[in-house]
Write an enzyme that holds these catalytic residues in place. Sequence first.
Site, mmCIF file in Angstrom:
data_model
loop_
_atom_site.group_PDB
_atom_site.id
_atom_site.type_symbol
_atom_site.label_atom_id
_atom_site.label_comp_id
_atom_site.label_asym_id
_atom_site.label_seq_id
_atom_site.Cartn_x
_atom_site.Cartn_y
_atom_site.Cartn_z
ATOM 1 C CB ILE A 111 5.056 -4.517 -16.165
ATOM 2 C CG1 ILE A 111 3.809 -3.622 -16.201
ATOM 3 C CG2 ILE A 111 6.070 -3.969 -15.161
ATOM 4 C CD1 ILE A 111 2.982 -3.631 -14.914
ATOM 5 C CB ILE A 157 7.045 -4.325 -8.681
ATOM 6 C CG1 ILE A 157 7.375 -5.034 -9.999
ATOM 7 C CG2 ILE A 157 8.248 -3.592 -8.126
ATOM 8 C CD1 ILE A 157 7.567 -4.072 -11.161
ATOM 9 N NE ARG A 189 -2.468 -6.960 -6.986
ATOM 10 C CZ ARG A 189 -2.187 -5.896 -7.735
ATOM 11 N NH1 ARG A 189 -0.962 -5.418 -7.795
ATOM 12 N NH2 ARG A 189 -3.132 -5.292 -8.415
ATOM 13 C CD GLU A 242 -0.235 -4.470 -0.799
ATOM 14 O OE1 GLU A 242 0.917 -4.899 -1.002
ATOM 15 O OE2 GLU A 242 -0.848 -3.693 -1.562
ATOM 16 C CG HIS A 281 0.719 -1.647 -3.974
ATOM 17 N ND1 HIS A 281 -0.087 -2.744 -3.798
ATOM 18 C CD2 HIS A 281 0.764 -1.461 -5.323
ATOM 19 C CE1 HIS A 281 -0.514 -3.180 -4.966
ATOM 20 N NE2 HIS A 281 0.009 -2.413 -5.919
HETATM 21 C C1 8YV Z 1 -2.282 0.254 -8.191
HETATM 22 C C2 8YV Z 1 -1.417 -1.961 -9.156
HETATM 23 O O1 8YV Z 1 -1.591 1.003 -7.275
HETATM 24 O O2 8YV Z 1 -2.118 -1.668 -11.376
HETATM 25 C C3 8YV Z 1 -1.972 -2.439 -10.445
HETATM 26 O O3 8YV Z 1 -2.265 -3.636 -10.548
HETATM 27 O O4 8YV Z 1 -1.062 -2.727 -8.335
HETATM 28 C C4 8YV Z 1 -1.230 -0.517 -8.897
HETATM 29 O O5 8YV Z 1 -0.912 0.159 -10.069
HETATM 30 C C5 8YV Z 1 -3.367 -0.394 -7.428
HETATM 31 O O6 8YV Z 1 -4.042 -1.334 -8.163
HETATM 32 C C6 8YV Z 1 -4.297 0.702 -6.909
HETATM 33 O O7 8YV Z 1 -5.615 0.353 -6.940
#
Ligand code: 8YV
Length: 336
Positions: free
Chosen positions: A158, A238, A240, A269, A287
Amino acid sequence: MRASVLVTRASFADIVDSLRDHFDVSDNADDTVWSQPELIARLQGKSGAITHGSDRIDATLLDACPELRAVCNVGVGYNNVDVDACTRRGVLVTNTPGVLTDTTADFGFALMMATARRIAESEHFVRRGEWQKTGRYDMFVGSDIHHATLGILGMGRIGQAIAKRGAFGFDMRVIYHNRSRLPADIEAASRAQYVDKDTLLREADHLIVVVPYSASSHHAIGARELSRMKRTATLTNIARGGVVDDAALAEALRNQTIAAAGLDVFEGEPEIHPELLTVPNIVLTPHIGSASVATRRAMALLAAGNLSAVFGYGKFAGQPPSPVNPQVLSHRASAS
Ligand code: 8YV
């Protein structure tokens, strides 16, 4: 006998139904929030689970659910799962990497732009009917994205996708810091330069945090780091909750140690540090980094594919495509 599995959150009904071809499926179509004891009770006797970021899969839960063989998490991050505890008990953990990279990078960029250009603040101003009363030529002046320096903390898939958007879409200078430096060809492909963390903090006009949560990334951005950033800089998280110290951030925003922040993730959260709700120079989202229809479907499908594969079904039968602890599979193969 058919294996019993649990899907912990509401998901795409057709994908959940497709699991019924092979499994006895319990699901949560109403998306009820389960307490930890309730999650444990519902997982008892289940051989597999499709889990989500809000589910805590820890040693206590695993001890109470000895039949569990697979935890298929929907998300690329899996800090909600105690992977070592799963591995010790022979429970396979899978995640959903790859399918959400571009969607999450788009979102990170959008949040960073909204933060730099004060979109949320000015939107609230319009809704309050204040434009007609107090509009000014210099209202809501923000900072530019184009030709600015983009700092990226965490340069996985990402992070690299965000770097490309910045470098090639907006002519940004891109600097990054990561646990380890990337190979030269990957740096060149995303036109990104490796720097140490202090340089990243000092030089970024816009700092975006994309590092997975772990004990070593806990509060990677705290009061000390915020104090080293430019007063005009923005911070976007974006990754955690917990990678950024939210209390320290609220204070930095109040004191204008940095200009603004965009947050999609929060410590504890869906609760939010109360002071983050009172500062104006912030954009808050719940999120939703990977939340496009196509990507959320792709994530749900990949999790279902992983689960089916563990039990010998589907196109990946026997070979789950994205195991987090593949040693469980090799151990099972050598034991059979
Ligand atoms: C999800 C995320 O919304 O992929 C991840 O790690 O944080 C998000 O894409 C989340 O994990 C939903 O379970």
